[in-house]
Design an enzyme around this catalytic site. Sequence first.
Site, PDB file in Angstrom:
ATOM      1  N   PRO A  23      35.292  41.090  11.357  1.00 12.27           N
ATOM      2  CA  PRO A  23      34.701  41.042  12.703  1.00 12.27           C
ATOM      3  C   PRO A  23      34.239  39.639  13.055  1.00 12.27           C
ATOM      4  O   PRO A  23      33.598  38.969  12.247  1.00 12.27           O
ATOM      5  CB  PRO A  23      33.522  42.019  12.603  1.00 12.27           C
ATOM      6  CG  PRO A  23      33.225  42.126  11.133  1.00 12.27           C
ATOM      7  CD  PRO A  23      34.514  41.922  10.425  1.00 12.27           C
ATOM      8  N   CYS A  25      32.457  37.592  16.379  1.00 11.34           N
ATOM      9  CA  CYS A  25      31.889  37.648  17.719  1.00 11.34           C
ATOM     10  C   CYS A  25      32.602  36.685  18.654  1.00 11.34           C
ATOM     11  O   CYS A  25      32.883  35.538  18.292  1.00 11.34           O
ATOM     12  CB  CYS A  25      30.402  37.319  17.672  1.00 11.34           C
ATOM     13  SG  CYS A  25      29.403  38.605  16.899  1.00 11.34           S
ATOM     14  N   ALA A  57      30.867  42.479  15.962  1.00 12.05           N
ATOM     15  CA  ALA A  57      29.569  43.148  15.992  1.00 12.05           C
ATOM     16  C   ALA A  57      29.355  43.753  17.373  1.00 12.05           C
ATOM     17  O   ALA A  57      29.261  43.045  18.371  1.00 12.05           O
ATOM     18  CB  ALA A  57      28.455  42.162  15.661  1.00 12.05           C
ATOM     19  N   TYR A 181      20.642  40.529  10.378  1.00 11.98           N
ATOM     20  CA  TYR A 181      20.426  41.423  11.497  1.00 11.98           C
ATOM     21  C   TYR A 181      19.562  42.612  11.054  1.00 11.98           C
ATOM     22  O   TYR A 181      19.084  42.662   9.934  1.00 11.98           O
ATOM     23  CB  TYR A 181      21.767  41.820  12.107  1.00 11.98           C
ATOM     24  CG  TYR A 181      22.500  40.597  12.639  1.00 11.98           C
ATOM     25  CD1 TYR A 181      21.878  39.756  13.563  1.00 11.98           C
ATOM     26  CD2 TYR A 181      23.763  40.243  12.187  1.00 11.98           C
ATOM     27  CE1 TYR A 181      22.505  38.610  14.033  1.00 11.98           C
ATOM     28  CE2 TYR A 181      24.399  39.099  12.650  1.00 11.98           C
ATOM     29  CZ  TYR A 181      23.771  38.286  13.570  1.00 11.98           C
ATOM     30  OH  TYR A 181      24.386  37.143  14.025  1.00 11.98           O
ATOM     31  N   ARG A 322      38.314  33.093  10.046  1.00 13.87           N
ATOM     32  CA  ARG A 322      38.756  31.887  10.742  1.00 13.87           C
ATOM     33  C   ARG A 322      40.242  31.614  10.572  1.00 13.87           C
ATOM     34  O   ARG A 322      40.866  31.031  11.465  1.00 13.87           O
ATOM     35  CB  ARG A 322      37.934  30.686  10.279  1.00 13.87           C
ATOM     36  CG  ARG A 322      36.462  30.824  10.651  1.00 13.87           C
ATOM     37  CD  ARG A 322      35.639  29.635  10.241  1.00 13.87           C
ATOM     38  NE  ARG A 322      34.228  29.928  10.429  1.00 13.87           N
ATOM     39  CZ  ARG A 322      33.247  29.051  10.270  1.00 13.87           C
ATOM     40  NH1 ARG A 322      33.540  27.812   9.920  1.00 13.87           N
ATOM     41  NH2 ARG A 322      31.993  29.399  10.453  1.00 13.87           N
TER      42      ARG A 322
END
Length: 354
Positions: A23, A25, A57, A181, A322
């Site tokens: 994942p 963002c 996310a 988080y 990446r």
Amino acid sequence: MSLLFSPLTIGETTFANRLWVAPMCQYSAVDGFPNEWHHVHLAQFASGGAGMVMAEATAVSPEGRISPEDVGIWSDAQQAAWEPIVAAIHSRGAVAGIQLAHAGRKASTWSPLTGERGSVPPALGGWETVAPSAIAFEGYATPQPLDLAGIDHVVATFAAAARRAVAAGFTVLQLHAAHGYLLHQFLSPLSNHRTDEYGGSFENRTRLLRRVVAAVTEAAPTAVVAVRFSATDWAEGGWDVEDTVRAAALVADMDVSLVDVSSGGLVAHQKITTGPGYQAPFAAAVRVGVDVAVSAVGMIDTGVFAEELLEHGDADAIMSAREWLRDPHFGLRAAGELGDDIAWPPQYARARRR
């Protein structure tokens, strides 16, 4: 056939290969809705040979967004917006996953695309954040400690998001308990100074995670439920690898069938030593200590290196991020590196041989 491009079955779900999209963002949503950018961004990876494509996310509530530009799945309308994206991923042969998240004290921050840092003030579209304790992440606003009713609300929002995610077609639901988080904030003694049943002991600090896992597995019994952990806070007195192995064992006993192992993100004073595959030993520790499928992530950018990690037994699957941004056809390229003859989209077949 290499290990990387051999199938992996978890529960009732078979992944065509073990090279997956982590994942990432995009900070490109409006009011939590995914849009054309997200559709193209995610579908291209499925065309590029990924065995699973995991959406970024995705906030379970408005206040759970990292930034005002984050995607969400707290409404039926957002569920509907995800449906064509999920269908596009599946139609290209990949499994679709989604990371369900609540940012806690790291919510209501400026998108990195703006060049700003810190908390967005309410007058500019931000909101008051929540956390286990009134301890701010460095440079951010001080959060409001969650009371028991607030904790119950968090659990309920994860369950509702899980139901919507399955209805939208997602197969894998990953609970974000990493990178500083909300769920991670409850796990670590550096951010959790509570004195009630959600703080203090390891059992108490893992209570919210266990409640969320129970609620999500009940709400989405057909899904592959996963948890992403930060294996270490990279800071003295914080959450560590031994804690991660213990917590992974707890959630594995609660029908979590996949653990994704990352690290860091909780505190600004973390001291991280990076390098290719630097988090793979953490994944290996979980895989050795717990009877659960494990994915590794972190600077894994060639098919040869990914294969070496699998052969060494560090993980059952590889998450990359990446490298997929650099090359959306990383999967096709990695298969070529390993000499694997995997299917290409017929529209691209003319480029298969030079």
